[in-house]
Design a protein around this motif. Structure first.
Motif, PDB file in Angstrom:
ATOM      1  N   UNK A   1     -39.742 -45.583  71.210  1.00 42.67           N
ATOM      2  CA  UNK A   1     -38.499 -45.037  71.719  1.00 42.67           C
ATOM      3  C   UNK A   1     -37.428 -46.104  71.546  1.00 42.67           C
ATOM      4  N   UNK A   2     -36.264 -45.765  70.946  1.00 42.58           N
ATOM      5  CA  UNK A   2     -35.214 -46.749  70.758  1.00 42.58           C
ATOM      6  C   UNK A   2     -34.623 -47.162  72.098  1.00 42.58           C
ATOM      7  N   UNK A   3     -34.222 -48.436  72.156  1.00 44.25           N
ATOM      8  CA  UNK A   3     -33.614 -48.950  73.375  1.00 44.25           C
ATOM      9  C   UNK A   3     -32.198 -48.397  73.520  1.00 44.25           C
ATOM     10  N   UNK A   4     -31.883 -47.898  74.699  1.00 49.32           N
ATOM     11  CA  UNK A   4     -30.551 -47.363  74.963  1.00 49.32           C
ATOM     12  C   UNK A   4     -29.799 -48.356  75.817  1.00 49.32           C
ATOM     13  N   UNK A   5     -28.551 -48.608  75.488  1.00 50.21           N
ATOM     14  CA  UNK A   5     -27.734 -49.537  76.251  1.00 50.21           C
ATOM     15  C   UNK A   5     -26.703 -48.758  77.055  1.00 50.21           C
ATOM     16  N   UNK A   6     -26.545 -49.137  78.315  1.00 54.73           N
ATOM     17  CA  UNK A   6     -25.513 -48.572  79.174  1.00 54.73           C
ATOM     18  C   UNK A   6     -24.413 -49.613  79.236  1.00 54.73           C
ATOM     19  N   UNK A  62     -40.756 -36.522  70.744  1.00 51.19           N
ATOM     20  CA  UNK A  62     -39.880 -36.468  71.918  1.00 51.19           C
ATOM     21  C   UNK A  62     -39.534 -37.899  72.328  1.00 51.19           C
ATOM     22  N   UNK A  63     -38.249 -38.230  72.438  1.00 47.85           N
ATOM     23  CA  UNK A  63     -37.859 -39.615  72.719  1.00 47.85           C
ATOM     24  C   UNK A  63     -38.210 -40.109  74.118  1.00 47.85           C
ATOM     25  N   UNK A  64     -38.535 -39.220  75.041  1.00 49.38           N
ATOM     26  CA  UNK A  64     -38.831 -39.635  76.416  1.00 49.38           C
ATOM     27  C   UNK A  64     -40.325 -39.791  76.699  1.00 49.38           C
ATOM     28  N   UNK A  65     -41.158 -39.617  75.671  1.00 45.94           N
ATOM     29  CA  UNK A  65     -42.585 -39.892  75.862  1.00 45.94           C
ATOM     30  C   UNK A  65     -42.735 -41.402  75.946  1.00 45.94           C
ATOM     31  N   UNK A  66     -43.402 -41.892  76.983  1.00 45.10           N
ATOM     32  CA  UNK A  66     -43.545 -43.348  77.123  1.00 45.10           C
ATOM     33  C   UNK A  66     -44.338 -43.970  75.973  1.00 45.10           C
ATOM     34  N   UNK A  80     -50.727 -39.000  81.571  1.00 42.38           N
ATOM     35  CA  UNK A  80     -49.281 -38.939  81.820  1.00 42.38           C
ATOM     36  C   UNK A  80     -48.802 -37.483  81.802  1.00 42.38           C
ATOM     37  N   UNK A  81     -49.245 -36.694  80.816  1.00 43.13           N
ATOM     38  CA  UNK A  81     -48.823 -35.292  80.719  1.00 43.13           C
ATOM     39  C   UNK A  81     -49.261 -34.519  81.970  1.00 43.13           C
ATOM     40  N   UNK A  82     -50.466 -34.779  82.457  1.00 37.70           N
ATOM     41  CA  UNK A  82     -50.948 -34.110  83.675  1.00 37.70           C
ATOM     42  C   UNK A  82     -50.097 -34.520  84.876  1.00 37.70           C
ATOM     43  N   UNK A  83     -49.736 -35.792  84.961  1.00 38.79           N
ATOM     44  CA  UNK A  83     -48.874 -36.264  86.053  1.00 38.79           C
ATOM     45  C   UNK A  83     -47.504 -35.596  86.004  1.00 38.79           C
ATOM     46  N   UNK A  84     -47.044 -35.271  84.803  1.00 42.45           N
ATOM     47  CA  UNK A  84     -45.758 -34.598  84.624  1.00 42.45           C
ATOM     48  C   UNK A  84     -45.854 -33.107  84.911  1.00 42.45           C
ATOM     49  N   UNK A  85     -47.074 -32.597  85.095  1.00 41.47           N
ATOM     50  CA  UNK A  85     -47.275 -31.168  85.327  1.00 41.47           C
ATOM     51  C   UNK A  85     -47.099 -30.348  84.062  1.00 41.47           C
ATOM     52  N   UNK A  86     -47.485 -30.929  82.917  1.00 45.21           N
ATOM     53  CA  UNK A  86     -47.295 -30.257  81.637  1.00 45.21           C
ATOM     54  C   UNK A  86     -48.581 -29.632  81.127  1.00 45.21           C
TER      55      UNK A  86
END
Length: 144
Positions: A1-6, A62-66, A80-86
């Motif tokens: 996942x690319x680093x996003x800067x705020x 998907x960019x938000x997959x860890x 992780x997917x189970x924890x997300x309820x997916x």
């Protein structure tokens, strides 16, 4: 996942809506920065659909997959997917196509346009595996 800067300029809110409060610490601390994340950057943001922009070879993730440390082991992802309820659904490219140049050695999946299993499903990724291209969909688990 690319680093996003705020980015905060002159103590104004960031373009996304994140805000910054600064204190010099009043002699007790060094500089103190308090950031209030916007909805997009909030840790409470539920995982869900995003805009899909496939790369030049047709792949997408998907960019938000860890990042699970580059491991090929599917267990951390499934946990992780189970924890997300997916609920996940995966299909092979050869399920829907009679022929694709990939099977002749091409390294792309362009021209393969997998269709969602239903309106509540969103794309997790289109990726290559040892068994060829796969698509994976997700939806929130339906509670009985």
């Amino acid at each position: 996942m690319p680093e996003e800067k705020i980015v905060f300029v002159n103590d104004k809110p960031a373009d996304c809506g994140c805000t910054l409060a600064f204190s010099d610490g009043h002699g007790q601390y060094s500089n103190v920065y308090r950031i209030t994340p916007c909805a997009a950057h909030s840790a409470d943001k539920p995982f869900g659909p995003v805009e899909v922009k496939r790369d030049k070879d047709g792949w997408w993730c998907h960019p938000d997959i860890p990042d699970f440390g580059g491991t090929e082991d599917p267990a951390p992802f499934k946990t992780w997917a189970a924890e997300q309820g997916l609920e996940l659904k995966t299909e092979d490219m050869d399920t829907g196509l009679a022929f694709h140049p990939y099977w002749d050695g091409e390294a792309h999946c362009n021209g393969w346009d997998p269709q969602s299993p239903g309106p509540e499903w969103f794309l997790m990724g289109i990726f290559d595996t040892e068994d060829g291209p796969h698509v994976q969909w997700a939806r929130r688990e339906v509670k009985p």
